[in-house]
Design an enzyme around this catalytic site. Structure first.
Site: not given
Ligand code: B3K
Ligand code: ZN
Length: 874
Positions: A274, A271-272, A308
């Site tokens: 951070e 999705g996104a 995020e």
């Molecule tokens: N921290 C990222 C997700 C990363 C996934 C890597 N395979 C988005 C989130 O949870 O905000």
């Molecule tokens: Zn997250």
């Protein structure tokens, strides 16, 4: 792509093996000279021995798909005998001093990067994705979250192709270079783990705004998109500003840089992301116009933008020591984004949606082959653990903690957590300890929620002694075994509850019961008659509740004051009736609309306009998957037949009332995206959905009209969904018209693919296979893969589980093809095949055979290998 023949199973990483890093990095100075086929990355690292680690002889650097150009230690080239290449692509460097500067230069190829991890190209623009382990695909580095460094990043590129050059932190100069090239420098003053590094470069335009923090600092906000999309960023920007204000008001947390940039990209694995000061977003969670985005899309944007943003403190300033602690940032941040959205509008409806999602994704995971604790004990590929358990169940655990320590205690706990651990990489244990120290509430036993997998089952019995007026609730719990955890301990379960009298009024006694043992009695005095218990108000714990009778459920659905219990009791009531009809269907008895169910629909319609969003939720029958999950062995065909029968029977019985509501709720005036307007559209389209199944074809005519005249994507898509499920002659024209109208809009085209993949029609698999060959299908675009293959396998149970096994074969073929392109997306697609234990023996065998076929492929990625082999072993 980095796959080699898998003769040996890939290694398992264990939490108990954690050791602090032998070397720390204080400063990182990066220089990226961008070129599609051959980008040069120079890194200058200030390293020193970690006093807290056991002495090590070699410096370990991770690396993957890097071509080493040069390597110097304190200015001198390293002799080859001191540099040992590792089998995984990394390097071991021998004989290093206690403190030194390491300079490396590598070459990478963004255009060859179809993994979308590391630095890659999308539509001619450069983007990075480093979480979890993508930074090692950009440069040699100790790529682990407990190595936190300050980064300075200089980007150089062709000015015409890449007028925009962005990285983390604040801008720190820019200028021209010979040969039409230019450069820009960014300095991030906050130490961060490598997974938060980001670069974006290309031909993008900014939609700008600003935010003044409560201490009076001005933050320049920008959302970077492709030219032509500037008009579609308003909702994302508005969501960002509301998130910034909310975090100040709710937690006293301010933003900490001069700029906050968001860049949107069409090719993205999730999705996104951070990244500090430079979030990278899937366009799906940024771009929205009323004519291209549905209400669900608008909600998704608010959720992801806020999520995020909230990571800036919960994840970035305080980060994870190792990837087993992932829920430290993800569970907490999901909890924060859920709380934020609840505060923006209807908290009750938001809670229903969150619980529906938890039950749809996390409960099956907890009952399946990949079941793992919120804090996992081992993994092969960490990207396989960005799961509903780590995210959604992790958020539920934080929510329960808040119930135990109280709202004020929770805020104090958050303050202490951040004060204690700012700029550190810490553990879930550290979070729980801060909550405990700040609130004075002992959370020792509560920590079991982090360690134990599986969904607890909560059972209720009750009795009433008329002579003494004493009412006794007996609550008991047990958790079924999960792979690797045969024995389970009781967990503390907060049960928010109330008692309802026969007149429908609340009796004294409401509160929170804490069930800590396997079984406990709770008594209530002074009642004149036996009440009906309303349990798990607001879904106070992520458990499965049983033991209430059909009568009690029906009563609660009508009378409870808690909207969650009202909705849930209605759903449980409907499940019970649907399971009865499944028996009738299997015995080839005629199906009838149960009168109790009809009565509850009638009661809902009587009060339909009290809260249209709630009514829409309550009118919607439990999903096929949810019903199947309540059966000892799933029967997708029977469940589908029963649900379709009920939709048609309800649609026919209440056709008049649905038609009136559908007409009354039509949107006049300008399109609005507030909760009230969305609720009206949700109810209107719930009515249309029933009408579409009703006898007589009137619903299909309405759908056709709504499709042709609908002024917003929510209404148009709801109508198209009805048509796509039907044999109406209008179906083909509508699908063709929709494609013609929107073929230039990726995100809308995704909807066109998904709607066909989720159609209830018997020819759906043939259609899906044909769509794989469509010119607009692209295996390299994750959104498109999810829209077609993902929607079919995870969103169309009756067709995916078609008795022929063709659905399984199609998914296995897709996983094999994808694994050669994008291993993260491939591994994610395996999930539905892993649920073979839930199916009958024949289907189960077909599913296993497909899993085995995938496993035989030479060169399978470790991520897909892990998912498939665990699915087979369970
Ligand atoms: N921290 C990222 C997700 C990363 C996934 C890597 N395979 C988005 C989130 O949870 O905000
Ligand atoms: Zn997250």
């Amino acid at each position: 792509m980095t796959t080699t023949a898998r003769t040996n199973p890939p290694p398992t990483i264990r939490r108990e093996d954690y050791r602090p890093p032998a070397f720390l990095v204080d400063e990182v100075d990066l220089h990226l000279a961008l070129h599609p086929a051959a980008t040069r990355v120079k890194a200058r690292l200030d390293l020193r021995r970690n006093p807290a680690a056991e002495p090590a002889t070699a410096l370990e650097l991770d690396g993957e798909a890097l071509k080493l150009v040069s390597l110097r230690l304190d200015g001198a080239a390293l002799p080859p005998e001191r540099v040992r290449p590792r089998a995984d692509g990394g390097l071991s460097i021998d004989g290093v001093p206690d403190r030194f500067v390491l300079e490396s230069e590598v070459e990478i190829s963004p255009e060859a990067n179809s993994e979308l991890s590391g630095l890659y190209l999308s539509g001619g623009n450069y983007f990075t994705q480093c979480e979890a382990e993508g930074f090692r695909r950009i440069t040699f580095f100790p790529d682990r979250p407990d190595v936190m460094a300050r980064y300075t990043t200089t980007i150089e590129a062709d000015r015409a192709a890449c007028p925009v050059l962005l990285s983390n932190g604040n801008p720190d100069g820019a200028g021209d270079l010979p040969d039409g090239r230019h450069w820009a420098r960014w300095v991030d003053p906050h130490p961060k783990p490598s997974y938060l590094f980001a670069v974006v470069a290309g031909d993008l335009v900014a939609v700008r705004d600003s935010f003044t923090t409560r201490s009076g600092r001005e933050v320049a906000l920008a959302i970077w998109v492709r030219q032509g999309d500037e008009d579609a960023c308003g909702h994302a920007m508005d969501s960002l500003k509301r998130s910034m204000a909310w975090d100040e008001e709710t937690y006293g947390l301010e933003y900490d840089l001069d700029v906050f940039n968001i860049a949107a990209v069409s090719d993205f694995n999730m999705g996104a992301m951070e990244n500090k000061g430079l979030n990278v977003f899937n366009t799906k969670y940024i771009l929205a116009r009323p004519e291209t985005a549905t209400d669900a899309d608008y909600e998704g944007i608010e959720t992801v933008v806020s999520h995020e943003y909230f990571h800036n403190w919960t994840g970035n300033r305080v980060t994870c020591r190792d990837w087993f602690q992932l829920s430290l940032k993800e569970g907490l941040t999901v909890f924060r984004d859920q709380h934020f959205t609840a505060d923006q509008g209807s908290a009750a409806v938001k809670r229903l949606a969150d619980v529906r999602r938890l039950r749809a994704a996390q409960f099956p995971e907890d009952a399946g082959p990949m079941a793992h604790p919120v804090r996992p004990d081992s993994y092969v590929e960490i990207n396989n653990f960005y799961t509903a358990t780590v995210y959604q169940k992790g958020a539920e655990v934080v929510r329960m903690m808040r119930a135990l320590v109280g709202e004020a205690g929770f805020r104090k706990g958050m303050d202490l957590y951040i004060a204690r651990h700012d700029n550190q990489a810490v553990t879930i244990e550290d979070f729980a300890q801060a909550m405990q120290d700040a609130s004075g509430v002992d959370l020792t036993r509560f920590r079991r929620w982090y360690a134990q997998a599986g969904t607890p089952e909560l059972r209720v019995r009750d009795s009433f002694d008329a002579a003494t007026g004493r009412y006794t609730l007996t609550l008991s719990q047990s958790t079924p075994p999960t792979p690797g955890q045969p024995e389970k301990l009781p967990v503390p379960i907060p049960v928010r509850m109330g008692l309802i009298g026969a007149d429908g009024a609340e009796r004294p006694g409401a509160g929170v019961l804490l069930l800590e043992e396997a079984e406990q009695d709770f008594t209530f005095e002074g009642l004149e008659a036996k009440p009906v218990p309303s349990l798990l108000r607001g879904f106070s714990a992520p458990v499965k509740l049983s033991g209430l009778s059909l009568e009690q459920l029906g009563f609660l659905a009508r009378h409870d004051t808690d909207p969650f219990v009202r909705w849930d009791s209605g759903q449980q009531y409907a499940v019970a009736e649907m399971l009865r009809l499944v028996e009738d269907f299997r015995a080839q008895r005629p199906l009838d609309l149960p009168e109790g169910l009809a009565a509850s629909i009638a009661a809902l319609l009587d009060r339909a306009m009290d809260d249209p969003a709630f009514t829409a939720e309550a009118l919607t029958l439990p999903s096929e998957d949810f019903v199947s999950d309540q059966m000892p062995v799933a029967d997708p065909e029977a469940v589908h037949a029963v649900r379709q029968f009920l939709r048609a029977a309800i649609g026919t019985r209440f056709a008049g009332r649905f038609a009136v509501l559908h007409a009354e709720l039509a949107d006049h005036g300008p399109y609005r995206i507030d909760g009230a307007a969305m609720g009206r559209r949700a109810l209107r389209n719930a009515c249309l959905s029933y009408l579409g199944q009703a006898e007589g074809g009137e619903g299909l005519r309405r759908a056709e009209a709504q499709f042709n005249t609908g002024g917003n994507m929510t209404d148009v898509l709801a109508a198209l969904r009805v048509l796509a499920d039907s044999d109406s002659p209008a179906r083909e024209a509508a699908l063709a018209g929709f494609h013609g109208r929107w073929k230039q809009h990726d995100l809308v085209l995704d909807k066109w693919f998904a709607i066909q993949a989720m159609s209830a029609r018997a020819d759906t698999l043939q259609q899906v296979k044909a769509l794989v060959g469509h010119l607009d299908f692209d295996l390299r675009n994750p959104n498109r893969v999810r829209a077609l293959i993902g929607a079919f396998a995870a969103g169309n149970p009756s067709q995916f589980h078609h008795a022929s096994g063709e659905g399984y074969r199609f998914l296995a073929d897709s996983v094999i093809a994808l694994d050669a392109v994008n291993t993260q997306v491939a591994a994610r697609m395996v999930g539905p095949l892993g649920q073979w234990k839930r199916q009958d023996a024949r289907r189960g065998a077909l599913m296993r055979a497909e899993l085995a076929r995938i496993l035989e492929r030479p060169g399978l990625s470790k991520g897909t290998f892990e998912k498939v082999s665990k699915s087979l072993a369970a």
